[in-house]
Design a protein around this motif. Structure first.
Motif, PDB file in Angstrom:
ATOM      1  N   VAL A  47     -34.694  17.033 -14.503  1.00  0.00           N
ATOM      2  CA  VAL A  47     -35.846  17.130 -15.414  1.00  0.00           C
ATOM      3  C   VAL A  47     -36.169  18.557 -15.834  1.00  0.00           C
ATOM      4  O   VAL A  47     -36.858  18.770 -16.815  1.00  0.00           O
ATOM      5  CB  VAL A  47     -37.143  16.492 -14.856  1.00  0.00           C
ATOM      6  CG1 VAL A  47     -37.055  14.984 -14.887  1.00  0.00           C
ATOM      7  CG2 VAL A  47     -37.494  17.014 -13.499  1.00  0.00           C
TER       8      VAL A  47
ATOM      9  N   ILE B 291     -33.976  -5.647 -10.501  1.00  0.00           N
ATOM     10  CA  ILE B 291     -34.925  -6.689 -10.916  1.00  0.00           C
ATOM     11  C   ILE B 291     -34.255  -8.069 -10.866  1.00  0.00           C
ATOM     12  O   ILE B 291     -34.810  -9.022 -10.317  1.00  0.00           O
ATOM     13  CB  ILE B 291     -35.438  -6.398 -12.352  1.00  0.00           C
ATOM     14  CG1 ILE B 291     -36.244  -5.093 -12.368  1.00  0.00           C
ATOM     15  CG2 ILE B 291     -36.274  -7.558 -12.882  1.00  0.00           C
ATOM     16  CD1 ILE B 291     -36.416  -4.482 -13.748  1.00  0.00           C
TER      17      ILE B 291
ATOM     18  N   ALA C  36     -38.344   8.550 -10.095  1.00  0.00           N
ATOM     19  CA  ALA C  36     -38.197   7.891 -11.397  1.00  0.00           C
ATOM     20  C   ALA C  36     -37.946   6.400 -11.249  1.00  0.00           C
ATOM     21  O   ALA C  36     -38.307   5.617 -12.120  1.00  0.00           O
ATOM     22  CB  ALA C  36     -37.057   8.540 -12.180  1.00  0.00           C
TER      23      ALA C  36
ATOM     24  N   THR D 126     -41.649   2.432 -11.221  1.00  0.00           N
ATOM     25  CA  THR D 126     -41.234   1.758 -12.445  1.00  0.00           C
ATOM     26  C   THR D 126     -40.687   0.358 -12.144  1.00  0.00           C
ATOM     27  O   THR D 126     -41.231  -0.636 -12.624  1.00  0.00           O
ATOM     28  CB  THR D 126     -40.154   2.589 -13.151  1.00  0.00           C
ATOM     29  OG1 THR D 126     -39.200   3.021 -12.173  1.00  0.00           O
ATOM     30  CG2 THR D 126     -40.731   3.804 -13.841  1.00  0.00           C
TER      31      THR D 126
ATOM     32  N   GLY E 273     -35.336   6.900 -25.259  1.00  0.00           N
ATOM     33  CA  GLY E 273     -34.175   6.837 -26.128  1.00  0.00           C
ATOM     34  C   GLY E 273     -33.548   8.193 -26.369  1.00  0.00           C
ATOM     35  O   GLY E 273     -34.104   9.222 -26.007  1.00  0.00           O
TER      36      GLY E 273
ATOM     37  N   TRP F 158     -41.475  18.049 -19.427  1.00  0.00           N
ATOM     38  CA  TRP F 158     -42.245  17.298 -18.425  1.00  0.00           C
ATOM     39  C   TRP F 158     -43.449  18.127 -18.018  1.00  0.00           C
ATOM     40  O   TRP F 158     -43.389  19.354 -18.033  1.00  0.00           O
ATOM     41  CB  TRP F 158     -41.382  17.002 -17.191  1.00  0.00           C
ATOM     42  CG  TRP F 158     -40.336  15.973 -17.447  1.00  0.00           C
ATOM     43  CD1 TRP F 158     -39.049  16.196 -17.864  1.00  0.00           C
ATOM     44  CD2 TRP F 158     -40.464  14.553 -17.323  1.00  0.00           C
ATOM     45  NE1 TRP F 158     -38.374  15.011 -18.004  1.00  0.00           N
ATOM     46  CE2 TRP F 158     -39.220  13.983 -17.681  1.00  0.00           C
ATOM     47  CE3 TRP F 158     -41.514  13.702 -16.942  1.00  0.00           C
ATOM     48  CZ2 TRP F 158     -38.997  12.606 -17.674  1.00  0.00           C
ATOM     49  CZ3 TRP F 158     -41.280  12.328 -16.934  1.00  0.00           C
ATOM     50  CH2 TRP F 158     -40.033  11.796 -17.295  1.00  0.00           C
TER      51      TRP F 158
HETATM   52  C1  HEM Z   1     -37.738  -0.660 -15.262  1.00  0.00           C
HETATM   53  C2  HEM Z   1     -37.658   0.499 -14.676  1.00  0.00           C
HETATM   54  C3  HEM Z   1     -37.670   1.819 -15.406  1.00  0.00           C
HETATM   55  C4  HEM Z   1     -38.308   2.189 -16.557  1.00  0.00           C
HETATM   56  C5  HEM Z   1     -39.229   1.345 -17.439  1.00  0.00           C
HETATM   57  C6  HEM Z   1     -37.962   3.578 -16.799  1.00  0.00           C
HETATM   58  C7  HEM Z   1     -38.414   4.309 -17.890  1.00  0.00           C
HETATM   59  C8  HEM Z   1     -38.052   5.619 -18.154  1.00  0.00           C
HETATM   60  C9  HEM Z   1     -38.512   6.386 -19.294  1.00  0.00           C
HETATM   61  C10 HEM Z   1     -39.449   5.873 -20.396  1.00  0.00           C
HETATM   62  C11 HEM Z   1     -37.945   7.613 -19.218  1.00  0.00           C
HETATM   63  C12 HEM Z   1     -38.114   8.762 -20.229  1.00  0.00           C
HETATM   64  C13 HEM Z   1     -37.021   8.606 -21.260  1.00  0.00           C
HETATM   65  C14 HEM Z   1     -37.164   9.509 -22.446  1.00  0.00           C
HETATM   66  O1  HEM Z   1     -37.859  10.538 -22.346  1.00  0.00           O
HETATM   67  O2  HEM Z   1     -36.567   9.220 -23.503  1.00  0.00           O
HETATM   68  C15 HEM Z   1     -37.134   7.642 -18.019  1.00  0.00           C
HETATM   69  C16 HEM Z   1     -36.385   8.733 -17.593  1.00  0.00           C
HETATM   70  C17 HEM Z   1     -35.635   8.745 -16.448  1.00  0.00           C
HETATM   71  N1  HEM Z   1     -35.415   7.678 -15.579  1.00  0.00           N
HETATM   72 FE1  HEM Z   1     -36.185   5.820 -15.755  1.00  0.00          FE
HETATM   73  N2  HEM Z   1     -37.125   4.000 -15.807  1.00  0.00           N
HETATM   74  C18 HEM Z   1     -36.914   2.963 -14.937  1.00  0.00           C
HETATM   75  C19 HEM Z   1     -36.122   2.976 -13.811  1.00  0.00           C
HETATM   76  C20 HEM Z   1     -35.378   4.042 -13.382  1.00  0.00           C
HETATM   77  C21 HEM Z   1     -34.520   4.041 -12.219  1.00  0.00           C
HETATM   78  C22 HEM Z   1     -34.294   2.845 -11.309  1.00  0.00           C
HETATM   79  C23 HEM Z   1     -33.986   5.293 -12.111  1.00  0.00           C
HETATM   80  C24 HEM Z   1     -33.015   5.854 -11.098  1.00  0.00           C
HETATM   81  C25 HEM Z   1     -32.299   5.191 -10.263  1.00  0.00           C
HETATM   82  C26 HEM Z   1     -34.495   6.065 -13.232  1.00  0.00           C
HETATM   83  C27 HEM Z   1     -34.143   7.385 -13.493  1.00  0.00           C
HETATM   84  C28 HEM Z   1     -34.600   8.129 -14.565  1.00  0.00           C
HETATM   85  C29 HEM Z   1     -34.263   9.523 -14.784  1.00  0.00           C
HETATM   86  C30 HEM Z   1     -33.380  10.383 -13.894  1.00  0.00           C
HETATM   87  C31 HEM Z   1     -34.912   9.919 -15.977  1.00  0.00           C
HETATM   88  C32 HEM Z   1     -34.857  11.308 -16.626  1.00  0.00           C
HETATM   89  C33 HEM Z   1     -33.680  11.390 -17.552  1.00  0.00           C
HETATM   90  C34 HEM Z   1     -33.519  12.750 -18.218  1.00  0.00           C
HETATM   91  O3  HEM Z   1     -34.451  13.560 -18.162  1.00  0.00           O
HETATM   92  O4  HEM Z   1     -32.455  13.021 -18.804  1.00  0.00           O
HETATM   93  N3  HEM Z   1     -35.325   5.276 -13.974  1.00  0.00           N
HETATM   94  N4  HEM Z   1     -37.207   6.414 -17.389  1.00  0.00           N
END
Ligand code: HEM
Ligand code: NAG
Ligand code: NAG
Length: 481
Positions: free
Chosen positions: A126, A440, A293, A297, A425, A113
């Motif tokens: 992260v 949503i 996060a 989003t 992914g 990051w």
């Molecule tokens: C539609 C809504 C959302 C989208 C489009 C989205 C999209 C993403 C994307 C693209 C990543 C990076 C994944 C990767 O590097 O492979 C990510 C990581 C993450 N998201 Fe989301 N997110 C959404 C909602 C949320 C929500 C609601 C939460 C928590 C309640 C959340 C928590 C996280 C966390 C903690 C990570 C980091 C995971 C890691 O580093 O292991 N996200 N998200």
């Protein structure tokens, strides 16, 4: 980060300091010193700034995929190099690029990051890799998996109802983007830390905004920069969470609080798979991470769904029919049940198509753990890698007529593996996918049940800053049924 922010005086000074920082310059020089390696084609652009501004500009024009597409055509459709955020960066394109990055976590690549994110969310997930990341993800997942979230569904529905009663019902015109923000924030406050008192929520909200604005910024901690304000705001939120945790520990001991009432209680009473409890600082940093996060989003997707439904009455009618069917089986005032969510198939296909056409996030980052080859090019150890939702979501071989809205793409087995990646992914995929899905669906169920709407600006521009949002807030005219 706005392009215009980079042109103000403090920002120019900041940039100077940035340019003068020796380690970065050294790094830059080093990246040009691979005469014998067959690096991917592409341009590293200006020193340090690289192609950051050009990348940001295409996002600001609402077409981040153009930056990628242009270079895929000019250099190589599989992979090219550029430089962003002070780092040499390799962009992996299309479903094959996604597959490579998502399948090689902890082998040739590892999550990365930007510095600002790591500095603001210091001990959270992260900044963790390998085994530490795996155990921390598992622990957070024990709150965010479908089985656990089932228990919070009724609460989500009541927050959505209450929010719509207060901020939408009886209004003729609503500015969607700032209003949905309050829903997302109220929901997070309630489910993460049981902060439900409206005055406390509204006191926290501006601090949270300051924090959000700086999460993705140049990491220069000088008065006036976005990053500096975000650090200050994050510390203020941390102090508040510390007080809440102190009280919660006592309340849990005296059985005045429930161990399952929210994320905070959950993290206080649940050890990870090695039997270790998170420290207070880790709990706070992870709550900040989830707030960040999950906020802009989900809010972006809900806003985009409202836009598309406003533009396409036939899709709206079909969504309405499905949702009324669900309401018909319920008594007045009865909250949504888990079975109801399973019946929202068409609505979720619509939201999925919105996530394909208008993903809130353009991609995420990895780092090369070794020198390795991809498509016959050498990728040097330490270089930053990225992928892009647009490069596969708009590929006509994967999604015929890619610019057309067609929710039926998600019927049956759905898109080919690695072609659809709004949530990323592999082992570092989004942790909040199920949370976002419920957030949503619950919101849109309540919206379409009560209202039909028209857009004031039918083709309002959406842009990335850094996540996708409407340029004018998306004003709609509401009509109650
Ligand atoms: C539609 C809504 C959302 C989208 C489009 C989205 C999209 C993403 C994307 C693209 C990543 C990076 C994944 C990767 O590097 O492979 C990510 C990581 C993450 N998201 Fe989301 N997110 C959404 C909602 C949320 C929500 C609601 C939460 C928590 C309640 C959340 C928590 C996280 C966390 C903690 C990570 C980091 C995971 C890691 O580093 O292991 N996200 N998200
Ligand atoms: C990676 O390649 C560079 C350039 O050929 C070389 O100097 C370096 O030792 C290699 N590193 C590893 C870990 O193999
Ligand atoms: C890599 O180069 C070799 C030899 O030039 C060629 O046979 C092979 O098809 C190339 N592989 C890819 C993925 O381009």
């Amino acid at each position: 980060m706005e392009v215009t922010e980079l042109l103000t005086l403090p920002a120019v000074l900041t940039l100077l300091v940035f340019l003068l920082s020796l380690p970065l310059i050294t790094k830059f020089v080093k990246t040009r010193k691979y005469p014998n390696l067959n690096l991917p084609p592409g341009s590293l652009g200006w020193p340090v700034i690289g192609e950051t501004l050009r990348f940001l500009r295409s996002g600001h024009e609402g077409r981040p995929e153009l930056f990628i597409k242009e270079r895929m055509e000019k250099y190589d459709s599989r992979v090219f190099k550029t430089s962003m955020l002070g780092e040499p960066m390799v962009v992996f394109c299309g479903a094959a690029g996604n597959k490579f990055l998502f399948s090689n976590e902890n082998k040739d690549v590892q999550v990365w990051w930007p510095t600002s994110v790591r500095k603001l969310l210091r001990s959270s997930l992260v900044t963790k890799v390998g085994y530490d990341a795996k155990t921390m993800r598992k622990l957070l997942m024990s709150f965010l998996n479908p089985e656990a979230l089932k228990n919070y569904l009724a609460k989500m529905d009541s927050v959505a109802c209450c929010h719509i009663n207060t901020h939408w019902q009886g209004k003729e015109v609503v500015l969607v983007y700032p209003t949905v923000k309050q829903y997302a924030f109220e929901l997070a406050c309630c489910l993460f830390a049981s902060i439900e008192d409206p005055t406390q929520v509204s006191r926290l909200s501006p601090q949270f905004d300051e924090f959000l604005k700086g999460v993705i910024s140049f990491p220069i901690n000088l008065p006036g920069t976005r990053f500096h304000c975000a650090m200050k705001a994050a510390n203020a939120i941390r102090e508040l969470l510390k007080l809440i945790i102190k009280k919660r520990r006592v309340d849990l001991e005296e059985n005045k609080a429930s161990p399952t009432q929210d994320l905070l209680s959950h993290l206080l009473v649940t050890p990870d798979s090695s039997g270790r409890f998170l420290t207070e600082i880790e709990i706070i940093d992870n709550i900040l991470l989830l707030l960040f996060a999950g906020h802009d989003t989900s809010r972006s997707v809900i806003t985009s769904v409202i836009k598309y439904l406003g533009q396409m009455p036939h899709v709206y009618e079909q969504v309405l029919e499905e949702q009324l069917e669900i309401s018909k089986g319920k008594e007045a005032g009865q909250l949504l049940q888990w079975e109801d969510i399973q019946k929202m198939k068409y609505l979720w296909n619509v939201a999925s198509e919105v996530l394909r056409l208008s993903p809130p996030v353009t991609g995420s980052y990895r780092e090369a753990l070794n020198n390795f080859t991809y498509a016959n090019y050498t990728i040097p150890k330490g270089w930053k890698l990225t992928w892009s939702t647009g490069s596969s979501h708009k590929d006509p071989t994967l999604f015929p007529e890619p610019d057309n809205f067609d929710a039926s793409r998600f019927e049956g087995t759905g898109p080919a593996p690695f072609s659809y990646a709004p949530f990323g992914g592999g082992p570092r995929m989004c942790l909040g996918q199920e949370f976002a899905r419920l957030e949503i669906l619950v919101f849109m169920h309540n919206m379409v049940k009560r209202f039909k709407w028209e857009l004031f600006i039918p083709n309002e521009k959406f842009l990335y800053d850094p996540m996708l949002k409407p340029s004018k807030g998306l004003a709609i005219r509401l009509n109650s049924h």
